[in-house]
Structures are given as C-alpha cells and as structure tokens.
Design a protein around this motif. Structure first.
Motif, mmCIF file in Angstrom:
data_model
loop_
_atom_site.group_PDB
_atom_site.id
_atom_site.type_symbol
_atom_site.label_atom_id
_atom_site.label_comp_id
_atom_site.label_asym_id
_atom_site.label_seq_id
_atom_site.Cartn_x
_atom_site.Cartn_y
_atom_site.Cartn_z
ATOM 1 N N PRO A 26 11.023 -10.239 1.304
ATOM 2 C CA PRO A 26 11.745 -11.488 1.576
ATOM 3 C C PRO A 26 12.596 -11.470 2.831
ATOM 4 C CG PRO A 26 12.806 -10.270 -0.180
ATOM 5 C CD PRO A 26 11.551 -9.529 0.136
ATOM 6 N N GLY A 27 12.845 -10.296 3.417
ATOM 7 C CA GLY A 27 13.692 -10.252 4.605
ATOM 8 C C GLY A 27 13.609 -8.917 5.315
ATOM 9 N N VAL A 28 14.160 -8.885 6.509
ATOM 10 C CA VAL A 28 14.077 -7.681 7.342
ATOM 11 C C VAL A 28 14.994 -6.579 6.831
ATOM 12 C CG1 VAL A 28 13.389 -8.945 9.399
ATOM 13 C CG2 VAL A 28 15.816 -8.622 8.926
ATOM 14 N N GLU A 29 16.050 -6.933 6.110
ATOM 15 C CA GLU A 29 16.984 -5.913 5.635
ATOM 16 C C GLU A 29 16.291 -4.945 4.684
ATOM 17 O OE1 GLU A 29 21.635 -5.734 4.192
ATOM 18 O OE2 GLU A 29 20.385 -7.404 3.541
ATOM 19 N N LEU A 30 15.515 -5.484 3.757
ATOM 20 C CA LEU A 30 14.792 -4.618 2.831
ATOM 21 C C LEU A 30 13.725 -3.814 3.562
ATOM 22 C CD1 LEU A 30 14.183 -3.553 0.045
ATOM 23 C CD2 LEU A 30 12.862 -5.628 -0.420
ATOM 24 N N ALA A 31 13.072 -4.435 4.533
ATOM 25 C CA ALA A 31 12.066 -3.712 5.315
ATOM 26 C C ALA A 31 12.687 -2.508 6.003
ATOM 27 C CB ALA A 31 11.436 -4.649 6.346
ATOM 28 N N GLY A 32 13.885 -2.668 6.539
ATOM 29 C CA GLY A 32 14.562 -1.550 7.180
ATOM 30 C C GLY A 32 14.950 -0.470 6.198
ATOM 31 N N ALA A 33 15.362 -0.886 4.990
ATOM 32 C CA ALA A 33 15.784 0.088 3.977
ATOM 33 C C ALA A 33 14.611 0.894 3.432
ATOM 34 C CB ALA A 33 16.495 -0.634 2.839
ATOM 35 N N LEU A 34 13.401 0.362 3.530
ATOM 36 C CA LEU A 34 12.231 1.078 3.028
ATOM 37 C C LEU A 34 11.911 2.310 3.865
ATOM 38 C CD1 LEU A 34 9.737 -1.772 2.070
ATOM 39 C CD2 LEU A 34 10.893 -0.203 0.518
ATOM 40 N N GLY A 35 12.293 2.286 5.125
ATOM 41 C CA GLY A 35 11.992 3.411 5.997
ATOM 42 C C GLY A 35 10.524 3.469 6.355
ATOM 43 N N ASP A 36 10.056 4.633 6.754
ATOM 44 C CA ASP A 36 8.657 4.799 7.156
ATOM 45 C C ASP A 36 7.739 4.753 5.946
ATOM 46 O OD1 ASP A 36 9.391 5.081 9.808
ATOM 47 O OD2 ASP A 36 9.592 7.267 9.646
ATOM 48 N N LEU A 37 6.693 3.965 6.081
ATOM 49 C CA LEU A 37 5.683 3.845 5.034
ATOM 50 C C LEU A 37 4.347 4.315 5.587
ATOM 51 C CD1 LEU A 37 6.655 0.333 3.634
ATOM 52 C CD2 LEU A 37 7.004 2.516 2.479
ATOM 53 N N PRO A 38 3.406 4.656 4.723
ATOM 54 C CA PRO A 38 2.078 5.048 5.210
ATOM 55 C C PRO A 38 1.468 3.975 6.096
ATOM 56 C CG PRO A 38 2.295 5.463 2.856
ATOM 57 C CD PRO A 38 3.511 4.694 3.260
ATOM 58 N N GLY A 39 0.654 4.393 7.040
ATOM 59 C CA GLY A 39 0.045 3.446 7.977
ATOM 60 C C GLY A 39 -0.861 2.437 7.320
ATOM 61 N N LYS A 40 -1.259 2.705 6.098
ATOM 62 C CA LYS A 40 -2.154 1.787 5.418
ATOM 63 C C LYS A 40 -1.400 0.681 4.660
ATOM 64 C CE LYS A 40 -6.096 4.883 4.956
ATOM 65 N NZ LYS A 40 -7.001 4.023 5.732
ATOM 66 N N VAL A 41 -0.080 0.617 4.836
ATOM 67 C CA VAL A 41 0.706 -0.453 4.228
ATOM 68 C C VAL A 41 0.985 -1.519 5.282
ATOM 69 C CG1 VAL A 41 2.872 -1.083 3.107
ATOM 70 C CG2 VAL A 41 1.771 1.095 2.558
ATOM 71 N N GLU A 42 0.539 -2.723 5.009
ATOM 72 C CA GLU A 42 0.787 -3.859 5.904
ATOM 73 C C GLU A 42 1.949 -4.669 5.334
ATOM 74 O OE1 GLU A 42 -1.405 -7.969 7.505
ATOM 75 O OE2 GLU A 42 -2.377 -6.692 5.988
ATOM 76 N N ILE A 303 4.880 0.918 -4.407
ATOM 77 C CA ILE A 303 3.858 1.064 -3.356
ATOM 78 C C ILE A 303 3.049 2.338 -3.584
ATOM 79 C CG2 ILE A 303 3.539 1.574 -0.900
ATOM 80 C CD1 ILE A 303 5.835 -0.409 -0.334
ATOM 81 N N GLU A 304 3.735 3.432 -3.842
ATOM 82 C CA GLU A 304 3.045 4.709 -4.067
ATOM 83 C C GLU A 304 2.124 4.636 -5.281
ATOM 84 O OE1 GLU A 304 6.344 7.324 -4.389
ATOM 85 O OE2 GLU A 304 6.797 7.265 -2.229
ATOM 86 N N LEU A 305 2.590 4.004 -6.348
ATOM 87 C CA LEU A 305 1.773 3.897 -7.560
ATOM 88 C C LEU A 305 0.545 3.028 -7.321
ATOM 89 C CD1 LEU A 305 4.636 3.522 -10.185
ATOM 90 C CD2 LEU A 305 3.026 5.435 -10.025
ATOM 91 N N LEU A 306 0.730 1.909 -6.630
ATOM 92 C CA LEU A 306 -0.403 1.025 -6.359
ATOM 93 C C LEU A 306 -1.415 1.699 -5.435
ATOM 94 C CD1 LEU A 306 1.442 -2.399 -5.915
ATOM 95 C CD2 LEU A 306 0.027 -1.701 -7.849
ATOM 96 N N MET A 307 -0.936 2.473 -4.476
ATOM 97 C CA MET A 307 -1.842 3.123 -3.527
ATOM 98 C C MET A 307 -2.668 4.230 -4.178
ATOM 99 S SD MET A 307 0.163 3.367 0.118
ATOM 100 C CE MET A 307 -1.351 3.669 1.007
ATOM 101 N N THR A 308 -2.098 4.856 -5.211
ATOM 102 C CA THR A 308 -2.786 5.991 -5.837
ATOM 103 C C THR A 308 -3.458 5.622 -7.158
ATOM 104 O OG1 THR A 308 -0.699 6.649 -6.892
ATOM 105 C CG2 THR A 308 -1.239 7.664 -4.762
ATOM 106 N N GLY A 309 -3.467 4.320 -7.475
ATOM 107 C CA GLY A 309 -4.130 3.887 -8.701
ATOM 108 C C GLY A 309 -3.299 4.047 -9.948
ATOM 109 N N GLY A 310 -1.997 4.303 -9.787
ATOM 110 C CA GLY A 310 -1.129 4.449 -10.946
ATOM 111 C C GLY A 310 -0.677 3.101 -11.501
ATOM 112 N N GLU A 311 -0.104 3.148 -12.693
ATOM 113 C CA GLU A 311 0.434 1.936 -13.304
ATOM 114 C C GLU A 311 1.827 1.669 -12.782
ATOM 115 O OE1 GLU A 311 -0.669 -0.465 -15.537
ATOM 116 O OE2 GLU A 311 -2.620 0.377 -15.010
ATOM 117 N N PRO A 312 2.121 0.464 -12.337
ATOM 118 C CA PRO A 312 3.468 0.159 -11.861
ATOM 119 C C PRO A 312 4.486 0.288 -12.995
ATOM 120 C CG PRO A 312 2.152 -1.847 -11.998
ATOM 121 C CD PRO A 312 1.214 -0.709 -12.219
#
Length: 319
Positions: A26-42, A303-312
């Motif tokens: 919803p905003g840039v503040e949360l995006a900044g707080a997430l830090g570096d994410l895998p390159g496959k996350v858009e 994000i990690e769970l969805l990327m690896t097929g885990g249950e959220p």
C-alpha cells in the motif's frame, strides 16, 4: 533392482527454481521496511483506492484503513493471499469477493495494544486526567487514588491481546481472573461472568467482535460490577453498549477507559468526552513504532512461504 551409483560418484539433485511472485504494497514505507527481497519478487504499489494494477497478484498487502470497503477492489483479481495489517477481521467475510484467502496480522499488534491498555488503566487509576485538567488552571492538590496493586483484574479474552495484557500485569501485584469464550483449565467461560463480575474492580476487554460478543458489555454486565470499578476496552466498540456506558458514567458509579467506541469515532461534543470518569483514546492500540517492523517481518515470511510452496500463516478466511 534399482542400480545404485558408486559411492564416490556425486549425485546432483535438481532443486526447483523459486516461483516468481507479484506482490502489491500500500505504500513506500512498507516497501522500505521489507529490505532486500529475492530478484524474483515483483513489487507493485497499490493502496486499493483505485483498480488493481494487475489482474493476477500473488500477495496483496491491504492498507491500514478502517472498515473493509477497500476489499471489494479484489473482485476480478486472482490472488493467492490477501494479507491484512489488522488483527480483527469482523465484517471481512461480507466484503471479501469469492476466491480469496485472507490472513490477519496476528503477532503484530498484541504488544502495542497491551501497552495502551495498561497505560489507560494506570492513568485512570492514578488520576493523571485530573492532573492534566488542573494544569495551568488551578493548583493541583495531592489526593488519594485507587492503586492497581492488590486489585482483582478480570481479563476478558484469552487470545494474543489478552495474554499480552496479562504478561504486563504480572509486575503490578494483581489477582488476575481469566475469561474466554469457553472454560478450560485456569480460564473461566463467558457464561460465568454474572458470578465473577461482582468481585472484580478492574475489567479489561480484549475479545474479538463476534455475534456472541457484540454488546456483551451491556447494562446487566455493568450493573454486576462493584461501585468504583473501571472498564478498559481495547477490543471493538460494538462489544459494549454505549448507552449503558453513558448511563453508568453519568452517575459516577463506574469509570471507563476506552480505546474503542460505538460509533467510531464518537461525534464531536458527545457526552462521554465531557465526563471526568471517562478517558478516551482514538483507537490507537496498534499505532506505535513497533507496528511497521512487525508487519514487514510478517510480509517477508508470507513471501518466503509462497515462494517455496508452503502454507501461509495467520489464515482466518477463505472466501
């Protein structure tokens, strides 16, 4: 018979590539707080005020807004998970279009909500509002106020908020009475309230809003409490009957510390604002500096769970 490779031969196991994920924030503040994410996350920005930026979104992080009307923007959008920033999810089932999985923010707000519950309780018990009103108007005189120590405190609700409140009550030397929807070892059921309330000088309400808890704190509930008792509500406004609260507050028999009200917000000039035995905060329980990093940790985990097929985690509804 299967043929085994020689012991000195290295067998290479092919691991599946992580799935590409499309995530809206919803905003840039949360995006900044997430830090570096895998390159496959858009990452896409979407505050849900306008139509979705894409018809296919793996993870939608909903904005921190009152009400649930914004969830209707999900109609026609394929998602794998809708992540809320709220703990409560009353009314979500009615607003969420079919085909979505909805997770609440369990683990994000409990600590801050418990802090505010204790802050409101201590302020009311020790006369802080009186001191503030006297400042600059008249000389504030010392006066006797009720302690928190040695009080019998009923904690209504034994979810994350209730447990966090009880943990913070521990140093204050109180007698805690635990109440939840159903009784279990060490916890009373809601049906036992008429027997429990007359001996409790403090009630802290932290139950979710359900059909069973709506207007649970009604005239009968309040009448059962002893004179001078205080009710702290950090749950939902509709858990309590506003008219019943005003009636008891008007007489001065009971005291109230309310982070939530019905309606919310209360109209300007409402009677409860004028009563000296009522302390009101503007539904600010979760609004502290602890929220953003905790939301970010939860979103990263999803994000990690969805990327690896885990249950959220924290899934509370499947529409």
């Amino acid at each position: 018979m299967p043929v085994r490779p020689p012991r000195d031969e290295v067998v290479k196991v092919e691991r599946p590539e992580p799935t590409r994920l499309r995530v809206t924030l919803p905003g840039v503040e949360l995006a900044g707080a997430l830090g570096d994410l895998p390159g496959k996350v858009e990452l896409l920005r979407w505050d849900m005020a306008d139509p979705a930026p894409h018809h296919d979104i793996d993870l939608v992080v909903a904005p921190y807004l009152p009400g649930n009307a914004h969830l209707r923007r999900l109609d026609g959008v394929r998602t794998r998970l809708v992540q809320a920033q709220y703990l409560g999810y009353d009314g979500v089932a009615e607003a969420l279009p079919p085909g979505h999985v909805y997770a609440n923010a369990r683990g994000v707000h409990e600590t801050s909500t418990a802090e505010l519950a204790l802050a409101l309780l201590l302020a009311a018990q020790r006369g802080i509002p009186d001191f503030v009103r006297a400042a600059g108007v008249r000389r504030s005189e010392p006066a006797w106020y009720p302690s928190l120590a040695d009080r019998r405190v009923l904690v209504l609700g034994q979810g994350g908020v209730g447990r966090a409140i009880e943990a913070r009550l521990a140093p204050f030397e109180v007698d805690v009475v635990r109440v939840a929807r159903t009784a279990r070892e060490g916890v009373h059921g809601i049906a036992e309230l008429p027997r429990l309330l007359p001996s409790c000088e403090v009630v802290i309400v932290g139950v979710p809003l359900t059909a069973e808890t709506e207007q649970l704190v009604d005239a009968g509930f309040l009448a059962a409490l002893p004179d001078g008792a205080i009710i702290v509500n950090v749950a939902r406004g509709r858990v309590a009957d506003t008219a019943a609260i005003a009636g008891e507050a008007r007489t001065g028999r009971l005291r109230f510390a309310l982070d939530v009200t019905d309606p919310e917000p209360l109209p300007v000039g409402h009677e409860l604002f004028r009563l000296p035995n009522v302390l009101i905060s503007p539904h600010a329980g979760g609004m502290s500096s602890a929220m953003l990093p905790r939301v970010a940790r939860l979103v990263r985990r999803q994000i990690e769970l969805l990327m690896t097929g885990g249950e959220p985690v924290n899934v509370v509804l499947r529409s």
